[in-house]
Design a protein around this motif. Structure first.
Motif, PDB file in Angstrom:
ATOM      1  N   TYR A 221    -128.492 -11.864 -24.565  1.00 58.19           N
ATOM      2  CA  TYR A 221    -129.933 -12.048 -24.733  1.00 58.19           C
ATOM      3  C   TYR A 221    -130.166 -13.213 -25.688  1.00 58.19           C
ATOM      4  O   TYR A 221    -129.231 -13.786 -26.252  1.00 58.19           O
ATOM      5  CB  TYR A 221    -130.562 -10.752 -25.277  1.00 58.19           C
ATOM      6  N   PHE A 222    -131.390 -13.556 -25.864  1.00 57.74           N
ATOM      7  CA  PHE A 222    -131.780 -14.679 -26.724  1.00 57.74           C
ATOM      8  C   PHE A 222    -131.252 -14.489 -28.148  1.00 57.74           C
ATOM      9  O   PHE A 222    -131.177 -13.375 -28.659  1.00 57.74           O
ATOM     10  CB  PHE A 222    -133.304 -14.775 -26.720  1.00 57.74           C
ATOM     11  N   GLN A 223    -130.878 -15.599 -28.792  1.00 53.74           N
ATOM     12  CA  GLN A 223    -130.365 -15.628 -30.171  1.00 53.74           C
ATOM     13  C   GLN A 223    -129.062 -14.833 -30.310  1.00 53.74           C
ATOM     14  O   GLN A 223    -128.818 -14.188 -31.329  1.00 53.74           O
ATOM     15  CB  GLN A 223    -131.412 -15.114 -31.165  1.00 53.74           C
ATOM     16  N   ARG A 224    -128.240 -14.845 -29.245  1.00 50.10           N
ATOM     17  CA  ARG A 224    -126.910 -14.240 -29.254  1.00 50.10           C
ATOM     18  C   ARG A 224    -126.952 -12.726 -29.474  1.00 50.10           C
ATOM     19  O   ARG A 224    -125.984 -12.118 -29.903  1.00 50.10           O
ATOM     20  CB  ARG A 224    -126.036 -14.907 -30.317  1.00 50.10           C
ATOM     21  N   LYS A 225    -128.059 -12.130 -29.155  1.00 55.58           N
ATOM     22  CA  LYS A 225    -128.140 -10.673 -29.208  1.00 55.58           C
ATOM     23  C   LYS A 225    -127.578 -10.082 -27.907  1.00 55.58           C
ATOM     24  O   LYS A 225    -127.470 -10.774 -26.898  1.00 55.58           O
ATOM     25  CB  LYS A 225    -129.585 -10.210 -29.385  1.00 55.58           C
ATOM     26  N   ILE A 226    -127.267  -8.771 -27.968  1.00 53.85           N
ATOM     27  CA  ILE A 226    -126.826  -8.051 -26.785  1.00 53.85           C
ATOM     28  C   ILE A 226    -127.890  -7.011 -26.435  1.00 53.85           C
ATOM     29  O   ILE A 226    -128.310  -6.220 -27.290  1.00 53.85           O
ATOM     30  CB  ILE A 226    -125.473  -7.343 -27.015  1.00 53.85           C
ATOM     31  N   LEU A 227    -128.329  -7.031 -25.193  1.00 53.04           N
ATOM     32  CA  LEU A 227    -129.268  -6.023 -24.715  1.00 53.04           C
ATOM     33  C   LEU A 227    -128.459  -4.889 -24.087  1.00 53.04           C
ATOM     34  O   LEU A 227    -127.681  -5.102 -23.162  1.00 53.04           O
ATOM     35  CB  LEU A 227    -130.213  -6.615 -23.671  1.00 53.04           C
ATOM     36  N   VAL A 228    -128.623  -3.681 -24.632  1.00 53.30           N
ATOM     37  CA  VAL A 228    -127.881  -2.511 -24.157  1.00 53.30           C
ATOM     38  C   VAL A 228    -128.807  -1.647 -23.303  1.00 53.30           C
ATOM     39  O   VAL A 228    -129.902  -1.279 -23.733  1.00 53.30           O
ATOM     40  CB  VAL A 228    -127.343  -1.680 -25.340  1.00 53.30           C
ATOM     41  N   LYS A 229    -128.367  -1.324 -22.099  1.00 54.01           N
ATOM     42  CA  LYS A 229    -129.141  -0.460 -21.215  1.00 54.01           C
ATOM     43  C   LYS A 229    -128.421   0.874 -21.059  1.00 54.01           C
ATOM     44  O   LYS A 229    -127.203   0.906 -20.824  1.00 54.01           O
ATOM     45  CB  LYS A 229    -129.322  -1.131 -19.851  1.00 54.01           C
ATOM     46  N   LEU A 230    -129.169   1.958 -21.193  1.00 53.82           N
ATOM     47  CA  LEU A 230    -128.600   3.292 -21.103  1.00 53.82           C
ATOM     48  C   LEU A 230    -128.960   3.954 -19.778  1.00 53.82           C
ATOM     49  O   LEU A 230    -129.889   3.524 -19.084  1.00 53.82           O
ATOM     50  CB  LEU A 230    -129.098   4.161 -22.262  1.00 53.82           C
ATOM     51  N   THR A 231    -128.233   4.991 -19.454  1.00 43.42           N
ATOM     52  CA  THR A 231    -128.533   5.753 -18.240  1.00 43.42           C
ATOM     53  C   THR A 231    -129.814   6.567 -18.401  1.00 43.42           C
ATOM     54  O   THR A 231    -130.446   6.934 -17.420  1.00 43.42           O
ATOM     55  CB  THR A 231    -127.380   6.711 -17.906  1.00 43.42           C
ATOM     56  N   ILE A 232    -130.185   6.846 -19.664  1.00 49.99           N
ATOM     57  CA  ILE A 232    -131.423   7.553 -19.973  1.00 49.99           C
ATOM     58  C   ILE A 232    -132.369   6.562 -20.626  1.00 49.99           C
ATOM     59  O   ILE A 232    -132.011   5.901 -21.609  1.00 49.99           O
ATOM     60  CB  ILE A 232    -131.175   8.744 -20.924  1.00 49.99           C
ATOM     61  N   GLU A 233    -133.555   6.450 -20.132  1.00 51.41           N
ATOM     62  CA  GLU A 233    -134.514   5.461 -20.628  1.00 51.41           C
ATOM     63  C   GLU A 233    -134.847   5.693 -22.097  1.00 51.41           C
ATOM     64  O   GLU A 233    -135.001   6.830 -22.549  1.00 51.41           O
ATOM     65  CB  GLU A 233    -135.792   5.521 -19.795  1.00 51.41           C
ATOM     66  N   THR A 234    -134.973   4.615 -22.841  1.00 50.80           N
ATOM     67  CA  THR A 234    -135.361   4.673 -24.244  1.00 50.80           C
ATOM     68  C   THR A 234    -136.785   4.136 -24.412  1.00 50.80           C
ATOM     69  O   THR A 234    -137.259   3.343 -23.588  1.00 50.80           O
ATOM     70  CB  THR A 234    -134.403   3.839 -25.112  1.00 50.80           C
ATOM     71  N   PRO A 235    -137.481   4.555 -25.461  1.00 50.17           N
ATOM     72  CA  PRO A 235    -138.864   4.110 -25.670  1.00 50.17           C
ATOM     73  C   PRO A 235    -139.012   2.597 -25.801  1.00 50.17           C
ATOM     74  O   PRO A 235    -140.057   2.038 -25.486  1.00 50.17           O
ATOM     75  CB  PRO A 235    -139.275   4.817 -26.964  1.00 50.17           C
ATOM     76  N   GLU A 236    -137.970   1.935 -26.300  1.00 54.70           N
ATOM     77  CA  GLU A 236    -138.004   0.486 -26.394  1.00 54.70           C
ATOM     78  C   GLU A 236    -136.629  -0.080 -26.059  1.00 54.70           C
ATOM     79  O   GLU A 236    -135.662   0.657 -25.966  1.00 54.70           O
ATOM     80  CB  GLU A 236    -138.431   0.022 -27.794  1.00 54.70           C
ATOM     81  N   GLN A 237    -136.551  -1.364 -25.868  1.00 54.09           N
ATOM     82  CA  GLN A 237    -135.277  -1.995 -25.536  1.00 54.09           C
ATOM     83  C   GLN A 237    -134.328  -1.912 -26.726  1.00 54.09           C
ATOM     84  O   GLN A 237    -134.742  -2.001 -27.885  1.00 54.09           O
ATOM     85  CB  GLN A 237    -135.491  -3.448 -25.133  1.00 54.09           C
ATOM     86  N   LEU A 238    -133.037  -1.788 -26.424  1.00 54.13           N
ATOM     87  CA  LEU A 238    -132.016  -1.686 -27.466  1.00 54.13           C
ATOM     88  C   LEU A 238    -131.292  -3.016 -27.613  1.00 54.13           C
ATOM     89  O   LEU A 238    -130.682  -3.500 -26.651  1.00 54.13           O
ATOM     90  CB  LEU A 238    -130.997  -0.594 -27.122  1.00 54.13           C
ATOM     91  N   PHE A 239    -131.361  -3.565 -28.814  1.00 58.06           N
ATOM     92  CA  PHE A 239    -130.688  -4.834 -29.078  1.00 58.06           C
ATOM     93  C   PHE A 239    -129.648  -4.661 -30.178  1.00 58.06           C
ATOM     94  O   PHE A 239    -129.879  -3.937 -31.147  1.00 58.06           O
ATOM     95  CB  PHE A 239    -131.690  -5.903 -29.514  1.00 58.06           C
ATOM     96  N   ILE A 240    -128.527  -5.339 -30.004  1.00 58.55           N
ATOM     97  CA  ILE A 240    -127.513  -5.422 -31.052  1.00 58.55           C
ATOM     98  C   ILE A 240    -127.490  -6.864 -31.527  1.00 58.55           C
ATOM     99  O   ILE A 240    -127.344  -7.793 -30.718  1.00 58.55           O
ATOM    100  CB  ILE A 240    -126.125  -5.014 -30.524  1.00 58.55           C
ATOM    101  N   ASN A 241    -127.663  -7.059 -32.823  1.00 53.40           N
ATOM    102  CA  ASN A 241    -127.696  -8.427 -33.323  1.00 53.40           C
ATOM    103  C   ASN A 241    -126.295  -9.032 -33.341  1.00 53.40           C
ATOM    104  O   ASN A 241    -125.288  -8.333 -33.186  1.00 53.40           O
ATOM    105  CB  ASN A 241    -128.355  -8.495 -34.707  1.00 53.40           C
ATOM    106  N   LYS A 242    -126.247 -10.326 -33.514  1.00 54.30           N
ATOM    107  CA  LYS A 242    -124.974 -11.040 -33.382  1.00 54.30           C
ATOM    108  C   LYS A 242    -123.941 -10.597 -34.419  1.00 54.30           C
ATOM    109  O   LYS A 242    -122.732 -10.664 -34.164  1.00 54.30           O
ATOM    110  CB  LYS A 242    -125.216 -12.553 -33.488  1.00 54.30           C
ATOM    111  N   GLU A 243    -124.395 -10.111 -35.583  1.00 52.16           N
ATOM    112  CA  GLU A 243    -123.466  -9.673 -36.619  1.00 52.16           C
ATOM    113  C   GLU A 243    -122.700  -8.415 -36.206  1.00 52.16           C
ATOM    114  O   GLU A 243    -121.583  -8.180 -36.673  1.00 52.16           O
ATOM    115  CB  GLU A 243    -124.213  -9.408 -37.933  1.00 52.16           C
ATOM    116  N   LYS A 244    -123.285  -7.582 -35.336  1.00 46.29           N
ATOM    117  CA  LYS A 244    -122.637  -6.338 -34.936  1.00 46.29           C
ATOM    118  C   LYS A 244    -121.982  -6.424 -33.565  1.00 46.29           C
ATOM    119  O   LYS A 244    -121.357  -5.466 -33.108  1.00 46.29           O
ATOM    120  CB  LYS A 244    -123.661  -5.194 -34.922  1.00 46.29           C
TER     121      LYS A 244
END
Length: 255
Positions: A221-244
């Motif tokens: 995703y933008f700014q070297r983030k990772i967008l994580v998608k789950l099998t169960i929907e979450t209230p908002e999108q899940l992002f992992i920042n570049k440090e993690k």
């Protein structure tokens, strides 16, 4: 069983006393108190009741102040006309939350819950708070196996393996199961992370702790983030920042 009642309405206190003695003839009402000040004074001394029935709105404030001044190790059943304090009640020593006007069935159900907890956590006596909490939050060698939750005036347990993710909403920790059932928890998300297996769950950000089995796919995703998608929907999108990102992918591979 020695019971005290903390209630500032005379009729409610008398009605409660009558129902208790009707349901538990061998019980002894060792005191009825109508204020925070008096309750603190009594509980600070030698009195160690087995059970407390407590109103929340007292003449000199909210009864939660009592817990800040004295250590209470017995179960507490809250009886109140207000439903907005339920979470606060269960963050203290509450094992049941009864709304006024209460009935004989309400009090009988409260006693049943106390007995249920007694059987669940100890064999021969009413559960003391420290023992109760220890059993609720003590992690297993491979992570906590289940969580005790409360919903619709009932307790139940949720197997940790059936939890898709934990998350924070309105500053309260919740869990979401693979069956899309949602429950509130009294622990913080950080405390939950310490209890579950770090092989099975990953703290993707400050709001979410996800189960490996719930991860469907990831994408850059933008700014070297990772967008994580789950099998169960979450209230908002899940992002992992570049440090993690590195630790996240290491965790995914380390099985």
């Amino acid at each position: 069983m020695n019971i005290i009642i903390i209630e500032d309405e005379f009729r409610a206190a008398k009605s409660l006393e009558n129902l208790i003695l009707e349901l538990k003839p061998n019980a002894k009402i060792v005191g009825v108190y109508d204020s925070i000040e008096t309750s603190i004074d009594v509980l600070s001394k030698e009195m160690k009741p087995d059970l407390i029935f407590m109103d929340i709105h007292l003449s000199d404030g909210l009864s939660f102040e009592i817990f800040k001044q004295v250590e209470i190790t017995c179960p507490v059943i809250f009886c109140t006309a207000f439903d907005q304090y339920m979470l606060d009640a269960f963050k203290t020593k509450g094992v049941d939350y009864i709304l006024k006007p209460f009935s004989r069935e309400d009090i009988a159900e409260a006693f049943r819950k106390v007995e249920e907890l007694k059987k669940h956590f100890q064999k021969n006596e009413l559960p003391e708070l420290e023992s109760l909490l220890q059993n609720m939050i003590q992690p297993k060698s491979n992570g906590k196996s289940n969580f005790l939750v409360f919903k619709n005036q009932k307790y139940t347990t949720v197997l940790t393996e059936n939890i898709a993710y934990f998350f924070i909403h309105n500053e309260i920790t919740h869990l979401m199961t693979f069956d899309k059932e949602q429950f509130q928890l009294s622990q913080t998300l950080g405390q939950v992370a310490d209890l579950v297996s770090d092989k099975q769950f990953f703290r993707v950000n400050r709001q979410y702790l996800v189960n490996f089995k719930a991860i469907k796919e990831m994408e850059h995703y933008f700014q070297r983030k990772i967008l994580v998608k789950l099998t169960i929907e979450t209230p908002e999108q899940l992002f992992i920042n570049k440090e993690k990102t590195h630790s996240f992918f290491t965790w995914l591979e380390d099985r």
